[in-house]
Write a protein that holds these residues in place. Sequence first.
Motif, PDB file in Angstrom:
ATOM      1  N   TYR A  58       0.812  -1.226   0.000  1.00 20.47           N
ATOM      2  CA  TYR A  58       0.000   0.000   0.000  1.00 20.47           C
ATOM      3  C   TYR A  58       0.842   1.272   0.000  1.00 20.47           C
ATOM      4  O   TYR A  58       0.330   2.359   0.247  1.00 20.47           O
ATOM      5  N   VAL A  83     -12.265   3.843 -10.494  1.00 20.76           N
ATOM      6  CA  VAL A  83     -11.307   4.261  -9.462  1.00 20.76           C
ATOM      7  C   VAL A  83     -10.212   3.222  -9.218  1.00 20.76           C
ATOM      8  O   VAL A  83      -9.070   3.573  -8.901  1.00 20.76           O
ATOM      9  N   LYS A  95     -11.533   9.055  -5.635  1.00 19.07           N
ATOM     10  CA  LYS A  95     -11.788   8.371  -4.358  1.00 19.07           C
ATOM     11  C   LYS A  95     -12.475   9.318  -3.380  1.00 19.07           C
ATOM     12  O   LYS A  95     -13.385   8.912  -2.653  1.00 19.07           O
ATOM     13  N   MET A 102     -19.811   8.327   2.023  1.00 18.22           N
ATOM     14  CA  MET A 102     -19.733   7.335   3.106  1.00 18.22           C
ATOM     15  C   MET A 102     -19.796   7.978   4.486  1.00 18.22           C
ATOM     16  O   MET A 102     -19.136   7.527   5.417  1.00 18.22           O
ATOM     17  N   LEU A 239     -20.651   1.059  -6.634  1.00 17.07           N
ATOM     18  CA  LEU A 239     -21.399   1.126  -5.374  1.00 17.07           C
ATOM     19  C   LEU A 239     -22.470   0.029  -5.322  1.00 17.07           C
ATOM     20  O   LEU A 239     -22.644  -0.646  -4.313  1.00 17.07           O
ATOM     21  N   PRO A 242     -20.842  -4.094  -5.352  1.00 18.33           N
ATOM     22  CA  PRO A 242     -20.293  -4.651  -4.111  1.00 18.33           C
ATOM     23  C   PRO A 242     -21.281  -4.633  -2.957  1.00 18.33           C
ATOM     24  O   PRO A 242     -21.163  -5.439  -2.032  1.00 18.33           O
ATOM     25  N   THR A 243     -22.262  -3.726  -2.985  1.00 16.30           N
ATOM     26  CA  THR A 243     -23.251  -3.765  -1.898  1.00 16.30           C
ATOM     27  C   THR A 243     -24.049  -5.062  -1.988  1.00 16.30           C
ATOM     28  O   THR A 243     -24.340  -5.714  -0.976  1.00 16.30           O
ATOM     29  N   VAL A 246     -22.219  -7.973  -0.567  1.00 18.28           N
ATOM     30  CA  VAL A 246     -22.209  -8.136   0.895  1.00 18.28           C
ATOM     31  C   VAL A 246     -23.103  -9.323   1.290  1.00 18.28           C
ATOM     32  O   VAL A 246     -22.909  -9.957   2.327  1.00 18.28           O
ATOM     33  N   PHE A 287     -13.248 -14.322   0.520  1.00 23.11           N
ATOM     34  CA  PHE A 287     -13.977 -13.535  -0.496  1.00 23.11           C
ATOM     35  C   PHE A 287     -13.024 -13.237  -1.637  1.00 23.11           C
ATOM     36  O   PHE A 287     -12.808 -14.072  -2.513  1.00 23.11           O
ATOM     37  N   ALA A 291      -5.174  -8.855  -4.032  1.00 22.41           N
ATOM     38  CA  ALA A 291      -5.243  -7.555  -4.722  1.00 22.41           C
ATOM     39  C   ALA A 291      -3.997  -7.439  -5.601  1.00 22.41           C
ATOM     40  O   ALA A 291      -2.949  -8.007  -5.269  1.00 22.41           O
ATOM     41  N   PRO A 349      -9.559  -8.168   4.396  1.00 17.12           N
ATOM     42  CA  PRO A 349     -10.502  -8.754   3.435  1.00 17.12           C
ATOM     43  C   PRO A 349     -10.937  -7.734   2.387  1.00 17.12           C
ATOM     44  O   PRO A 349     -11.355  -8.100   1.286  1.00 17.12           O
ATOM     45  N   GLY A 357      -6.175   5.606   0.144  1.00 13.67           N
ATOM     46  CA  GLY A 357      -5.498   4.743  -0.838  1.00 13.67           C
ATOM     47  C   GLY A 357      -6.524   3.858  -1.536  1.00 13.67           C
ATOM     48  O   GLY A 357      -7.693   4.231  -1.668  1.00 13.67           O
ATOM     49  N   ALA A 361     -13.718   1.290  -0.564  1.00  7.45           N
ATOM     50  CA  ALA A 361     -14.512   2.471  -0.199  1.00  7.45           C
ATOM     51  C   ALA A 361     -15.737   2.087   0.632  1.00  7.45           C
ATOM     52  O   ALA A 361     -16.300   2.923   1.339  1.00  7.45           O
ATOM     53  N   THR A 366     -20.211  -2.195   4.482  1.00 11.01           N
ATOM     54  CA  THR A 366     -20.187  -3.653   4.653  1.00 11.01           C
ATOM     55  C   THR A 366     -20.424  -4.014   6.127  1.00 11.01           C
ATOM     56  O   THR A 366     -21.262  -4.876   6.445  1.00 11.01           O
TER      57      THR A 366
END
Length: 414
Positions: A58, A83, A95, A102, A239, A242-243, A246, A287, A291, A349, A357, A361, A366
């Motif tokens: 990172y 992004v 970002k 959020m 958005l 990935p929601t 979850v 999951f 990366a 995760p 970074g 997001a 989550t």
Amino acid sequence: MATIPTDRVPDSTLALLREGYRYIGTRCDRYGSDVFQTRLLLRRTICMRGRPASMLFYDTERFERTGAMPVRVQWTLTGRGGVQGLDGAAHEDRKAMLMSLMTPTAVRHLGQLFDDEWRARVAVWEGAGPVVLYRELGRMLTRAVCAWAGVPLADAQVTRRTADLHAMIGSGAAIGPVHWWGRLARRRGERWLAEIVDRVRAGTLPAPAGSALRVIAEHSDPRGRALPRRIAAVELLNLLRPTVAVGRFIVFAALALHDHPAWRERVREDADAAEPFVHEVRRYYPFFPAASARVRRPFEWHGYPFPRGRRVLLDLYGTNHHPALWPEPERFRPERFADRRPDAYALVPQGGGEHTGHRCAGEWITIELMKRAVTNLTSTIRYDVPPQDLAVDLRRLPTLPPSGFVVTNVRRTA
Ligand code: HEM
């Protein structure tokens, strides 16, 4: 300079697909090293795991994301131009736009919408036959996140849109028809949202102030240019998709409640127990396996050369299960989070480091959705778990219990 332990096979892509989440960890154990080199998708790739590796990964002075993501993942999971593939000032700007959505109030709002969906569905589940939790969660989360984002979604569209969002999540590592279905789903999803962005910009569709749709449609980059319509759609999908994903973690949470009844009681009696429980679900269950990034400029680390442009994978699953970080890593023990905040480079995760970074997001969303789901599963309903296939196959990417977690005899208790 030392030589990084190297896999002596021409290409390891098939081994990765065969071994899944344990691919990197197995080799690290074999070489006695948390870093090794191999070839994946015909490209030389350095794989690494553990906290020091996570801190290195990172460091944006050393790594960049441009060109790091395999194309097949871009065509399905992430899209192109979003992004995830940006660096420097362009990433910072995009970002910041996403993170502005959020706020604690916004995260709570999505949680409330999810609770509303839950209440409405429980009324249907009562007295009905078996309920496949994963399927139900998909529809509930799609409806909740579209309402939250300001994206209009007619009842008749819910099934199709949910299926497309699921297809994007499940097809990056797939081969054959599943992969191609994912590509089609992405194209359809981008078209759908680009048209909605057009309508907002033309003033023919009202988008609530502060909603994701409005913020993304009206965003201008540091040079004052609006996002191209397709890129705006990619970010909206960043958005929505990935929601809905979850739901996978919520199924794992339901599985953990089933396998650890003492924790079911604890979560029901003590609202503060939900948070450590949720962190352990995110640590323990698989999951995203890894990366990816590319070396931005050459450097040496622990005596090993990292040449410019080399692709590097951080083993997220392996870091979450690293014995140096987690005593008894293969045991599900929420106690480990009872009196400490998760370490930003050890519990990864959803990526590591700072949220400025490339860390996920949607981590707060989550956690909020999972906590609400765990509370709902323990306090608002009772149910039976009939015999079914609940095995978690670590060779499958991404994995899920094949049954989708079936419950029967649902009764409302609150
Ligand atoms: C199922 C739960 C989730 C998991 C396992 C997950 C995992 C991840 C991972 C591994 C990354 C990449 C980190 C990296 O590249 O270093 C990521 C990035 C991202 N996630 Fe999530 N995520 C989840 C939920 C969410 C949610 C709910 C949202 C939004 C509502 C979201 C939005 C994003 C975005 C926009 C990025 C890109 C960030 C960037 O490149 O700067 N994710 N996520």
